[in-house]
Design an enzyme around this catalytic site. Sequence first.
Site, mmCIF file in Angstrom:
data_model
loop_
_atom_site.group_PDB
_atom_site.id
_atom_site.type_symbol
_atom_site.label_atom_id
_atom_site.label_comp_id
_atom_site.label_asym_id
_atom_site.label_seq_id
_atom_site.Cartn_x
_atom_site.Cartn_y
_atom_site.Cartn_z
ATOM 1 N N GLU A 113 0.836 -1.200 0.000
ATOM 2 C CA GLU A 113 0.000 0.000 0.000
ATOM 3 C C GLU A 113 0.871 1.249 0.000
ATOM 4 O O GLU A 113 2.097 1.179 0.149
ATOM 5 C CB GLU A 113 -0.947 -0.007 1.210
ATOM 6 C CG GLU A 113 -1.927 -1.183 1.177
ATOM 7 C CD GLU A 113 -2.894 -1.186 2.342
ATOM 8 O OE1 GLU A 113 -2.701 -0.402 3.294
ATOM 9 O OE2 GLU A 113 -3.862 -1.970 2.311
ATOM 10 N N HIS A 241 -8.921 10.226 4.171
ATOM 11 C CA HIS A 241 -8.600 9.190 3.186
ATOM 12 C C HIS A 241 -8.818 9.786 1.797
ATOM 13 O O HIS A 241 -9.870 10.369 1.527
ATOM 14 C CB HIS A 241 -9.483 7.957 3.381
ATOM 15 C CG HIS A 241 -8.929 6.745 2.711
ATOM 16 N ND1 HIS A 241 -8.916 6.603 1.340
ATOM 17 C CD2 HIS A 241 -8.352 5.625 3.209
ATOM 18 C CE1 HIS A 241 -8.353 5.442 1.032
ATOM 19 N NE2 HIS A 241 -8.005 4.829 2.142
ATOM 20 N N ARG A 288 -0.860 9.073 2.217
ATOM 21 C CA ARG A 288 -2.227 9.576 2.110
ATOM 22 C C ARG A 288 -2.340 11.098 2.207
ATOM 23 O O ARG A 288 -3.172 11.703 1.540
ATOM 24 C CB ARG A 288 -3.092 8.948 3.209
ATOM 25 C CG ARG A 288 -3.360 7.486 2.978
ATOM 26 C CD ARG A 288 -4.151 6.903 4.132
ATOM 27 N NE ARG A 288 -4.441 5.489 3.884
ATOM 28 C CZ ARG A 288 -5.077 4.709 4.730
ATOM 29 N NH1 ARG A 288 -5.484 5.197 5.889
ATOM 30 N NH2 ARG A 288 -5.312 3.447 4.453
ATOM 31 N N HIS A 349 -11.118 10.135 7.830
ATOM 32 C CA HIS A 349 -10.948 8.682 7.950
ATOM 33 C C HIS A 349 -10.335 8.249 9.273
ATOM 34 O O HIS A 349 -10.759 7.256 9.851
ATOM 35 C CB HIS A 349 -10.076 8.193 6.791
ATOM 36 C CG HIS A 349 -9.852 6.725 6.773
ATOM 37 N ND1 HIS A 349 -10.886 5.812 6.757
ATOM 38 C CD2 HIS A 349 -8.693 5.981 6.763
ATOM 39 C CE1 HIS A 349 -10.388 4.583 6.725
ATOM 40 N NE2 HIS A 349 -9.074 4.651 6.739
ATOM 41 N N ARG A 384 -0.500 8.722 9.546
ATOM 42 C CA ARG A 384 -0.500 7.264 9.688
ATOM 43 C C ARG A 384 -0.101 6.574 8.390
ATOM 44 O O ARG A 384 -0.641 6.871 7.326
ATOM 45 C CB ARG A 384 -1.900 6.792 10.095
ATOM 46 C CG ARG A 384 -2.037 5.278 10.177
ATOM 47 C CD ARG A 384 -3.420 4.897 10.635
ATOM 48 N NE ARG A 384 -4.424 5.179 9.633
ATOM 49 C CZ ARG A 384 -5.097 4.243 8.957
ATOM 50 N NH1 ARG A 384 -4.834 2.964 9.156
ATOM 51 N NH2 ARG A 384 -6.017 4.582 8.092
#
Length: 524
Positions: A113, A241, A288, A349, A384
């Site tokens: 990811e 997100h 992100r 998110h 994160r």
Amino acid sequence: MRYKYDFLVIGGGIAGISFALKAAPYGKVALLCKGSLDVSNTSFAQGGIASVTYDPDNFEEHIQDTLIAGDGHCYLPAVEKVVKEAPGQIKELLKWGVDFDRDEQGKFDLHKEGGHSEFRILHHKDNTGYEIQQSLIRQVREHPEIDVYEQFFAIEILTQHHLGQIVTHHTPGIECYGAYVLDQRTNHIHTFLSKVTLLATGGIGNVYSTTTNPEIATGDGIAMVHRARGVVKDMEFVQFHPTALYHPGERPTFLITEAIRGYGAVLRTQDGKEFMQKYDERGSLAPRDIVARAIDNEMKIHGWDYVYLDVTHKDAELTKEHFPNVYRKCLELGIDITKDYIPVSPTQHYLCGGIAVDLNGMSTINRLYAAGECSCTGLHGANRLASNSLIEAIVYADAAVKDAVQHLNTITFNDKIPDWDDEGTSLPEEMVLITQSFREVEQIMSTYVGIVRSNLRLTRAMKRLEILYRETEDLFERSVVSREICELRNVISVAYLIIKQALQRKESRGLHYTVDYPKKNNNN
């Protein structure tokens, strides 16, 4: 009614349930859920859980990826703890029956990811959180030492304040004795006394008008600790997100998992052009915060409400096999992701800040631990890294149990705590007052405290919020307690903390970007 438990667990996601299962051999456990056990932020986690599993991946690479994503704000001992203890906790999940996807050779089918340098994301299709939640629920319902209380909503944690003592942020030795808890079915408030309390209350998504979080995510644990004069930190780092499905009016917003970009999906403008290379050399696989700001910028430049995520160039059958829930959800809206672009936009998110805890998960209030999204361990720093949150939750729940049981026999119940007093209150005149105030909080936060901020916007948000705070506290003092009025108080407290700490940060770092201080201040 009064209850006594060795361990009081408030919240039923991966942090709360894993803590309960590990604490149960040492004493009686009460597990409180404000809704049902099936509904938690864990259940909504699609992508997966990060852990070093196979060569060539190693701890140092996972640590470095986490530090890079955290943008210079991570607490290194916390990062090292989570990364190095992750494989052991994965083995615990497997023992509890969690089924992670494997390839034809029987090895784990790992995803990669955004922000990860290696394939290290264990997953179950595209609903990993749900698989973990259901497996843990089966274990907890069968355990004789765990009492599950569903539809039980914690109103306040109990401290010296409830014994008539004045408690401030400078009061030494604040202790937690349990919680006042509302049984939503009877509207009766119970007193739960405990030797040890764990807050695992999840996120804060419903402070914003659009979120991927379930409706229960109202920052309850964070707000309770704030009112109890515990330390709450890093609240300015709210993660949006980048790729939530654009479908106005749906709440929670459906998440298009990060893993689909790791699989090869690319972001495009509405006229079909790739754009992420303009913002970061990693393109659609950038962390992100970078991707969310890039999309936000493209939307503002062109006046769009969304951009596209394109996975049409990948093998159709493989796409459907890997992402069955995304495929099914989009198909319901007339979008075949194997042939059509997916409309996406950023939405709230995750929260990287929260209740400050040490390496044992202990908050600044004695006998009170916190784990999961409501806590701030320092792992995430200013942003994160994808799929680090589920593993953080279980690692810190494990640490909290190990620390708590060392002191359990030296702790006694505080029987001097009085029962809840609601004398002189009445039912609120109009529920519409609460509903309207809740909407105003969401609107304030989404308009002024979003992906891009400024001192002007933040100051305006604080002024609007102060009015709502005064109105709500007055209503709370006069009203019979309800879940609705308590959640409103909680989202106002959380919004206040986000704004206050955003104003205090005179730089842009990670998820906090302000036009007044667009650069990092490395002397900060």
